[in-house]
Design an enzyme around this catalytic site. Structure first.
Site, PDB file in Angstrom:
ATOM      1  CG  HIS A  13      -0.405   0.326   2.522  1.00 40.79           C
ATOM      2  ND1 HIS A  13      -1.166   0.667   3.614  1.00 40.79           N
ATOM      3  CD2 HIS A  13       0.881   0.357   2.964  1.00 40.79           C
ATOM      4  CE1 HIS A  13      -0.401   0.885   4.658  1.00 40.79           C
ATOM      5  NE2 HIS A  13       0.838   0.698   4.307  1.00 40.79           N
ATOM      6  CB  CYS A  24       3.230   6.165   5.054  1.00 40.88           C
ATOM      7  SG  CYS A  24       3.994   5.350   6.457  1.00 40.88           S
ATOM      8  CG  HIS A  28       5.192   1.004   2.757  1.00 42.33           C
ATOM      9  ND1 HIS A  28       4.581   2.207   2.434  1.00 42.33           N
ATOM     10  CD2 HIS A  28       4.624   0.603   3.921  1.00 42.33           C
ATOM     11  CE1 HIS A  28       3.708   2.523   3.372  1.00 42.33           C
ATOM     12  NE2 HIS A  28       3.702   1.556   4.291  1.00 42.33           N
ATOM     13  CG  HIS A  30       2.719  -3.042   6.293  1.00 42.20           C
ATOM     14  ND1 HIS A  30       3.760  -2.600   7.075  1.00 42.20           N
ATOM     15  CD2 HIS A  30       2.140  -1.930   5.779  1.00 42.20           C
ATOM     16  CE1 HIS A  30       3.805  -1.274   7.034  1.00 42.20           C
ATOM     17  NE2 HIS A  30       2.836  -0.842   6.245  1.00 42.20           N
ATOM     18  CG  HIS A  68       0.555 -12.234  -1.963  1.00 43.13           C
ATOM     19  ND1 HIS A  68       0.294 -12.915  -0.800  1.00 43.13           N
ATOM     20  CD2 HIS A  68       1.898 -12.329  -2.155  1.00 43.13           C
ATOM     21  CE1 HIS A  68       1.419 -13.412  -0.314  1.00 43.13           C
ATOM     22  NE2 HIS A  68       2.407 -13.061  -1.117  1.00 43.13           N
ATOM     23  CD  GLU A 107      -0.235  -0.068   8.578  1.00 39.98           C
ATOM     24  OE1 GLU A 107       0.912   0.376   8.391  1.00 39.98           O
ATOM     25  OE2 GLU A 107      -1.244   0.526   8.212  1.00 39.98           O
TER      26      GLU A 107
HETATM   27  N1  LIG Z   1      -2.767   6.355  12.474  1.00 39.99           N
HETATM   28  C1  LIG Z   1      -1.998   5.778  11.509  1.00 39.99           C
HETATM   29  N2  LIG Z   1      -0.758   6.198  11.334  1.00 39.99           N
HETATM   30  C2  LIG Z   1       0.020   5.607  10.406  1.00 39.99           C
HETATM   31  C3  LIG Z   1      -0.494   4.565   9.625  1.00 39.99           C
HETATM   32  C4  LIG Z   1      -1.844   4.163   9.809  1.00 39.99           C
HETATM   33  O1  LIG Z   1      -2.366   3.263   9.142  1.00 39.99           O
HETATM   34  N3  LIG Z   1      -2.556   4.781  10.761  1.00 39.99           N
HETATM   35  N4  LIG Z   1       0.305   3.937   8.732  1.00 39.99           N
HETATM   36  C5  LIG Z   1       1.586   4.249   8.587  1.00 39.99           C
HETATM   37  C6  LIG Z   1       2.455   3.465   7.673  1.00 39.99           C
HETATM   38  O2  LIG Z   1       1.674   2.700   6.787  1.00 39.99           O
HETATM   39  C7  LIG Z   1       3.531   2.566   8.307  1.00 39.99           C
HETATM   40  O3  LIG Z   1       3.501   1.320   7.679  1.00 39.99           O
HETATM   41  C8  LIG Z   1       3.499   2.310   9.730  1.00 39.99           C
HETATM   42  O4  LIG Z   1       4.216   3.352  10.320  1.00 39.99           O
HETATM   43  P1  LIG Z   1       5.246   3.207  11.512  1.00 39.99           P
HETATM   44  O5  LIG Z   1       4.629   2.585  12.695  1.00 39.99           O
HETATM   45  O6  LIG Z   1       5.841   4.555  11.665  1.00 39.99           O
HETATM   46  O7  LIG Z   1       6.262   2.142  10.885  1.00 39.99           O
HETATM   47  P2  LIG Z   1       7.766   1.832  11.292  1.00 39.99           P
HETATM   48  O8  LIG Z   1       8.064   0.479  10.752  1.00 39.99           O
HETATM   49  O9  LIG Z   1       8.648   2.921  10.812  1.00 39.99           O
HETATM   50  O10 LIG Z   1       7.744   1.799  12.852  1.00 39.99           O
HETATM   51  P3  LIG Z   1       8.951   1.730  13.901  1.00 39.99           P
HETATM   52  O11 LIG Z   1       8.395   0.943  15.041  1.00 39.99           O
HETATM   53  O12 LIG Z   1       9.225   3.146  14.292  1.00 39.99           O
HETATM   54  O13 LIG Z   1      10.105   1.066  13.234  1.00 39.99           O
HETATM   55  C9  LIG Z   1       2.156   5.387   9.291  1.00 39.99           C
HETATM   56  N5  LIG Z   1       1.289   5.999  10.237  1.00 39.99           N
HETATM   57 ZN   LIG Z   2       2.272   1.008   5.711  1.00 40.32          ZN
END
Ligand SMILES: Nc1nc2c(c(=O)[nH]1)N=C([C@H](O)[C@H](O)COP(=O)(O)OP(=O)(O)OP(=O)(O)O)CN2
Ligand SMILES: [Zn+2]
Length: 122
Positions: A13, A24, A28, A30, A68, A107
């Site tokens: 997504h 985001c 990328h 998940h 997928h 995620e």
């Molecule tokens: N409220 C939301 N915030 C974010 C979403 C979401 O769906 N709802 N999604 C994303 C991104 O898709 C991302 O995949 C997830 O973000 P994040 O947690 O920052 O991912 P990291 O792997 O970087 O997390 P770390 O634990 O810091 O490594 C973003 N925000």
């Molecule tokens: Zn994501």
């Protein structure tokens, strides 16, 4: 009483509405972890709320619509945040799963959403 079953799916997504430069916005993927919880009584003689196998039969066809795939292409998931995915899953599951209590979607190992339906207080 509540019971749950865990599912998983892989999907790609991007989030089109995030501010410029947000990571985001980029494509990328998940390994999504999904927990479906149903609530109810467990009266004899079965002493269960519902058969885990029947829960699987309801959920798996919906998972198949996500696994997928590029989520943004799916109607209703043009902005596929965890929150929107939980709402979408609720819309798909609740008609055939009246005991549905909550949907938990992760995620990543550290990020997720817990949804208890449109009529819940929060
Ligand atoms: N409220 C939301 N915030 C974010 C979403 C979401 O769906 N709802 N999604 C994303 C991104 O898709 C991302 O995949 C997830 O973000 P994040 O947690 O920052 O991912 P990291 O792997 O970087 O997390 P770390 O634990 O810091 O490594 C973003 N925000
Ligand atoms: Zn994501």
């Amino acid at each position: 009483m509540q019971i749950y079953k865990d599912f998983h799916f892989e999907a790609a997504h991007r989030l089109p509405n995030v501010p410029k430069g947000h990571k985001c916005a980029r494509l990328h993927g998940h390994s999504f972890q999904l927990r479906i919880t149903v609530a109810g009584d467990a009266p004899p003689p079965m002493n269960w709320i519902m058969d885990f196998g029947d829960l699987k039969k309801v959920v798996n066809p919906i998972i198949d619509q996500l696994d997928h795939y590029y989520l943004n292409d799916i109607p209703g998931l043009e902005n596929p945040t965890s929150e929107r995915l939980c709402e979408w899953l609720w819309e798909k599951l609740s008609p055939s799963l009246p005991q549905l209590y909550s949907i938990e979607l992760k995620e990543t190992c550290t990020s997720g959403c817990l949804y208890t339906g449109p009529n819940a207080a929060d």
